[in-house]
Design an enzyme around this catalytic site. Structure first.
Site, PDB file in Angstrom:
ATOM      1  N   LYS A  22       0.841  -1.215   0.000  1.00 20.70           N
ATOM      2  CA  LYS A  22       0.000   0.000   0.000  1.00 20.70           C
ATOM      3  C   LYS A  22       0.867   1.252   0.000  1.00 20.70           C
ATOM      4  CE  LYS A  22      -1.866   1.656   4.069  1.00 20.70           C
ATOM      5  NZ  LYS A  22      -1.614   3.090   4.296  1.00 20.70           N
ATOM      6  N   ASN A  23       1.820   1.310   0.935  1.00 22.68           N
ATOM      7  CA  ASN A  23       2.564   2.556   1.106  1.00 22.68           C
ATOM      8  C   ASN A  23       3.600   2.797   0.019  1.00 22.68           C
ATOM      9  OD1 ASN A  23       0.963   3.051   3.250  1.00 22.68           O
ATOM     10  ND2 ASN A  23       2.482   2.538   4.822  1.00 22.68           N
ATOM     11  N   ARG A  92      -5.013  10.499   3.857  1.00 23.84           N
ATOM     12  CA  ARG A  92      -3.938  11.491   4.022  1.00 23.84           C
ATOM     13  C   ARG A  92      -2.876  11.425   2.935  1.00 23.84           C
ATOM     14  NH1 ARG A  92      -3.087  14.465   8.188  1.00 23.84           N
ATOM     15  NH2 ARG A  92      -0.935  14.543   7.501  1.00 23.84           N
ATOM     16  N   CYS A 116      -5.789  12.850  12.434  1.00 27.12           N
ATOM     17  CA  CYS A 116      -6.467  11.557  12.211  1.00 27.12           C
ATOM     18  C   CYS A 116      -6.357  10.713  13.459  1.00 27.12           C
ATOM     19  CB  CYS A 116      -5.935  10.853  10.979  1.00 27.12           C
ATOM     20  SG  CYS A 116      -4.359  10.078  11.247  1.00 27.12           S
ATOM     21  N   ARG A 121      -0.604  14.773  12.927  1.00 21.43           N
ATOM     22  CA  ARG A 121      -0.037  14.654  11.581  1.00 21.43           C
ATOM     23  C   ARG A 121       0.016  15.971  10.797  1.00 21.43           C
ATOM     24  NH1 ARG A 121      -1.927   8.959   9.087  1.00 21.43           N
ATOM     25  NH2 ARG A 121       0.090   9.101   8.078  1.00 21.43           N
ATOM     26  N   PRO A 122       0.789  16.923  11.299  1.00 19.00           N
ATOM     27  CA  PRO A 122       0.927  18.181  10.550  1.00 19.00           C
ATOM     28  C   PRO A 122       1.693  17.963   9.234  1.00 19.00           C
ATOM     29  CG  PRO A 122       2.451  18.150  12.398  1.00 19.00           C
ATOM     30  CD  PRO A 122       1.616  16.897  12.511  1.00 19.00           C
ATOM     31  N   ILE A 123       1.671  18.975   8.359  1.00 26.64           N
ATOM     32  CA  ILE A 123       2.422  18.856   7.100  1.00 26.64           C
ATOM     33  C   ILE A 123       3.437  19.997   6.971  1.00 26.64           C
ATOM     34  CG2 ILE A 123       0.735  17.492   5.809  1.00 26.64           C
ATOM     35  CD1 ILE A 123      -0.157  20.120   4.426  1.00 26.64           C
ATOM     36  N   ASP A 124       3.878  20.500   8.143  1.00 27.35           N
ATOM     37  CA  ASP A 124       4.814  21.628   8.143  1.00 27.35           C
ATOM     38  C   ASP A 124       6.122  21.308   7.409  1.00 27.35           C
ATOM     39  OD1 ASP A 124       4.947  19.811  10.362  1.00 27.35           O
ATOM     40  OD2 ASP A 124       6.514  21.059  11.230  1.00 27.35           O
ATOM     41  N   ASP A 305       4.018   0.919  12.091  1.00 28.39           N
ATOM     42  CA  ASP A 305       2.844   0.212  11.557  1.00 28.39           C
ATOM     43  C   ASP A 305       2.739  -1.207  12.109  1.00 28.39           C
ATOM     44  OD1 ASP A 305       2.313   2.450  10.106  1.00 28.39           O
ATOM     45  OD2 ASP A 305       3.084   1.679   8.213  1.00 28.39           O
ATOM     46  N   ARG A 397      -8.922  -0.541   4.166  1.00 26.24           N
ATOM     47  CA  ARG A 397      -8.102   0.483   3.493  1.00 26.24           C
ATOM     48  C   ARG A 397      -6.743  -0.076   3.102  1.00 26.24           C
ATOM     49  NH1 ARG A 397      -8.144   6.223   6.296  1.00 26.24           N
ATOM     50  NH2 ARG A 397      -6.711   6.432   4.553  1.00 26.24           N
TER      51      ARG A 397
HETATM   52  N1  EPU Z   1       5.302  14.872  10.813  1.00 28.78           N
HETATM   53  C1  EPU Z   1       5.320  16.211  11.158  1.00 28.78           C
HETATM   54  N2  EPU Z   1       5.322  17.127  10.148  1.00 28.78           N
HETATM   55  C2  EPU Z   1       5.329  16.771   8.834  1.00 28.78           C
HETATM   56  C3  EPU Z   1       5.311  15.405   8.499  1.00 28.78           C
HETATM   57  C4  EPU Z   1       5.296  14.466   9.512  1.00 28.78           C
HETATM   58  O1  EPU Z   1       5.324  16.572  12.338  1.00 28.78           O
HETATM   59  O2  EPU Z   1       5.321  17.666   7.966  1.00 28.78           O
HETATM   60  C5  EPU Z   1       5.241  13.861  11.897  1.00 28.78           C
HETATM   61  C6  EPU Z   1       3.921  13.070  11.849  1.00 28.78           C
HETATM   62  O3  EPU Z   1       2.876  13.758  12.481  1.00 28.78           O
HETATM   63  C7  EPU Z   1       4.308  11.786  12.542  1.00 28.78           C
HETATM   64  C8  EPU Z   1       5.789  11.609  12.140  1.00 28.78           C
HETATM   65  O4  EPU Z   1       6.240  12.887  11.698  1.00 28.78           O
HETATM   66  O5  EPU Z   1       4.205  11.939  13.926  1.00 28.78           O
HETATM   67  C9  EPU Z   1       5.997  10.585  11.030  1.00 28.78           C
HETATM   68  O6  EPU Z   1       5.266  10.942   9.873  1.00 28.78           O
HETATM   69  P1  EPU Z   1       5.710  10.559   8.400  1.00 28.78           P
HETATM   70  O7  EPU Z   1       5.586  11.764   7.567  1.00 28.78           O
HETATM   71  O8  EPU Z   1       7.013   9.843   8.435  1.00 28.78           O
HETATM   72  O9  EPU Z   1       4.577   9.507   8.002  1.00 28.78           O
HETATM   73  P2  EPU Z   1       3.530   9.601   6.821  1.00 28.78           P
HETATM   74  O10 EPU Z   1       4.242   9.857   5.546  1.00 28.78           O
HETATM   75  O11 EPU Z   1       2.422  10.482   7.191  1.00 28.78           O
HETATM   76  C10 EPU Z   1       3.765   7.065   6.241  1.00 28.78           C
HETATM   77  C11 EPU Z   1       2.828   5.896   6.079  1.00 28.78           C
HETATM   78  C12 EPU Z   1       2.282   5.498   7.431  1.00 28.78           C
HETATM   79  C13 EPU Z   1       3.463   5.132   8.322  1.00 28.78           C
HETATM   80  C14 EPU Z   1       4.451   6.307   8.408  1.00 28.78           C
HETATM   81  C15 EPU Z   1       5.701   6.002   9.205  1.00 28.78           C
HETATM   82  C16 EPU Z   1       1.911   6.143   3.884  1.00 28.78           C
HETATM   83  C17 EPU Z   1       0.738   6.396   3.031  1.00 28.78           C
HETATM   84  N3  EPU Z   1       1.746   6.244   5.197  1.00 28.78           N
HETATM   85  O12 EPU Z   1       2.984   8.108   6.802  1.00 28.78           O
HETATM   86  O13 EPU Z   1       1.468   4.351   7.225  1.00 28.78           O
HETATM   87  O14 EPU Z   1       3.006   4.818   9.613  1.00 28.78           O
HETATM   88  O15 EPU Z   1       4.854   6.690   7.071  1.00 28.78           O
HETATM   89  O16 EPU Z   1       6.360   4.903   8.698  1.00 28.78           O
HETATM   90  O17 EPU Z   1       2.968   5.820   3.370  1.00 28.78           O
HETATM   91  C18 EPU Z   1      -0.230   2.809   7.741  1.00 28.78           C
HETATM   92  O18 EPU Z   1       0.075   2.204   6.711  1.00 28.78           O
HETATM   93  O19 EPU Z   1      -1.008   2.341   8.612  1.00 28.78           O
HETATM   94  C19 EPU Z   1       0.356   4.131   8.007  1.00 28.78           C
HETATM   95  C20 EPU Z   1      -0.131   4.978   8.898  1.00 28.78           C
END
Ligand code: EPU
Length: 417
Positions: A22-23, A92, A116, A121-124, A305, A397
């Site tokens: 998936k990811n 997301r 969520c 999960r901010p996107i800063d 995960d 999902r």
């Molecule tokens: N974070 C921030 N700011 C940002 C981006 C991330 O503070 O701009 C924080 C997040 O809030 C979180 C941490 O950094 O606390 C890690 O987030 P990351 O960006 O690494 O994760 P993601 O890209 O949102 C992906 C997977 C997740 C998986 C994580 C960590 C996808 C679609 N999702 O999420 O998968 O847990 O990496 O490995 O690839 C799942 O499959 O169940 C799932 C949640």
């Protein structure tokens, strides 16, 4: 609300071919926009998030055909650059379309993602990296309006190796002017898969799987054939289910390096493994043991995960295990539900203490997110008696017909909709 009906107590074992990840698939689908051509993706996971992402591509104007596990995506023409709020909030990973749309059209509009079930999960990190590369971002009425006449390569230091931010920067940088270097980049196998796909489309990228990735922007990309790699979390889910229920399992189609930390954790509980070619065989011990600690972290750390699934397994292991969740701040909601099935778990802030119990019993429980729901499902397979697990829509999902897969491996699971 859909739910699973599970009659527990039977070993989950046999042979299982792991499906596409998936990811890995979701960012690659966003990346197809950069090709502006026809892309063929094989070994696609037939899960809800994959279908939702195909719908986003259709909404933008792309042609999409799915036959079996092969998707043919024609991204030559698009007529929209907006990813709407309801789409981002539903899924997301659609924020990855921001990098792809900006890379292609130099403009994009993104609805606000919000938080969520597993955290804020901010996107800063995504947005500040984009700004460094020349993207102007204006937030108005909850929408991010992004534009950049010129997207310029830049040295970006991530203060956290975010998977999504690394992917978004890769997408933006693939066609930027000049060289971009991502320092402290995420190293997850899904990053490596995305880079391999972009490279197959003609991108110039080096260093994937290490903390420094260098991208030399190119003017144009082209179509490609690509096969989605195996899902390491699906593989780990089935390993945990077999280990908890005392079944012997052979997983086909796995890559050893990508699943090493999960295998390492299961070895500590006494499970034995053998790896031959692309088959991973596992045999659980008569009695699972615990007395160790786990800390989730970015790759090559223990995957967040897998945390709910391994927690589920540890409820039946003799001894005590401490799990620290360092990636997401709210990813322990399954613990309370596991306790309803007889587990002994105490959660304090981001640490959970799991004391092995003699056995779980069936119960009515609620899955609040994808992996938490799957963790309850495998606990129910190991429990005595009947369980009802609500929240099947989250499990769907990320897992393809998990009820059929477990039933083929000896379990008794039905999806009720
Ligand atoms: N974070 C921030 N700011 C940002 C981006 C991330 O503070 O701009 C924080 C997040 O809030 C979180 C941490 O950094 O606390 C890690 O987030 P990351 O960006 O690494 O994760 P993601 O890209 O949102 C992906 C997977 C997740 C998986 C994580 C960590 C996808 C679609 N999702 O999420 O998968 O847990 O990496 O490995 O690839 C799942 O499959 O169940 C799932 C949640």
């Amino acid at each position: 609300m859909g739910y699973y009906l599970v009659e527990g107590g039977k070993p989950i074992g046999g042979e299982f071919s792991v499906r596409g990840s998936k990811n890995a698939a979701l960012p690659i689908l966003a990346a197809t926009l950069l090709a502006e051509d026809e892309v063929v993706l094989e070994n696609c996971p037939l899960i809800r998030d994959f279908y939702l992402t195909l719908d986003i591509l259709r909404t933008l104007g792309c042609k999409v055909e799915l036959t079996g596990r092969t998707a043919v995506i024609d991204t030559r023409v698009i007529h929209d650059v907006e990813i709407r709020e309801e789409t981002v909030q539903k899924m997301r990973s659609s924020i990855l379309f921001l990098g792809a749309l900006l890379g292609r059209e130099k403009r994009a509009i993104l609805g606000h993602p919000g938080g969520c079930a597993i955290g804020k999960r901010p996107i800063d990190i995504h947005l500040s990296s984009f700004e460094k590369m020349g993207v102007e971002i204006q937030e108005e009425d909850g929408l991010f309006y992004c534009s950049a006449p010129h997207i310029l390569g830049y040295h970006i230091y991530l203060n956290y190796p975010s998977v999504g931010a690394t992917e978004n920067i890769l997408l933006l940088a693939a066609k930027a002017e000049g060289v971009t270097v991502i320092h402290n980049a995420a190293r997850e196998p899904e990053i490596v898969a995305l880079v391999r796909f972009l490279r197959a489309c003609g991108a110039e990228i080096y260093g994937e799987g290490t903390p420094s990735i260098m991208i030399e922007g190119v003017k144009k990309l082209h179509g490609a054939y690509f096969s989605i790699p195996f899902d390491r979390i699906e593989a780990g889910t089935f390993l945990c289910a077999s280990a908890m229920t005392g079944g012997e399992l052979s997983l086909l189609g796995v890559e050893k390096n990508d699943i090493e930390t999960t295998v390492g954790a299961l070895e500590k509980t006494g499970c034995k493994f053998r790896f031959t070619s692309d088959c991973l065989w596992m045999k659980p011990p008569k009695e699972l043991k615990s007395d160790f600690s786990l800390v989730t972290g970015p790759f090559p750390g223990f995957p967040t995960d897998m945390q709910p699934l391994v927690m589920s397994l540890l409820t039946l292991a003799k001894g005590t295990c401490m799990i620290s969740e360092t990636v997401f701040e709210a990813r322990f909601r399954h613990a309370e539900e596991l306790c309803r099935m007889g587990a002994d778990i105490v959660v304090e802030d981001r640490i959970a203490r799991i004391k092995g119990c003699a056995g779980l019993h069936g119960a009515e429980v609620f899955g609040h997110d994808l992996r938490g729901g799957a963790a309850l499902l495998i606990a129910a397979l190991a429990a005595e008696g009947k369980s009802v697990i609500y929240g099947s829509q989250y499990v769907e999902r990320g897992y393809e017909k998990i009820e059929d897969a477990f039933s083929l491996l000896g379990g008794n699971v039905r999806l009720m909709e």
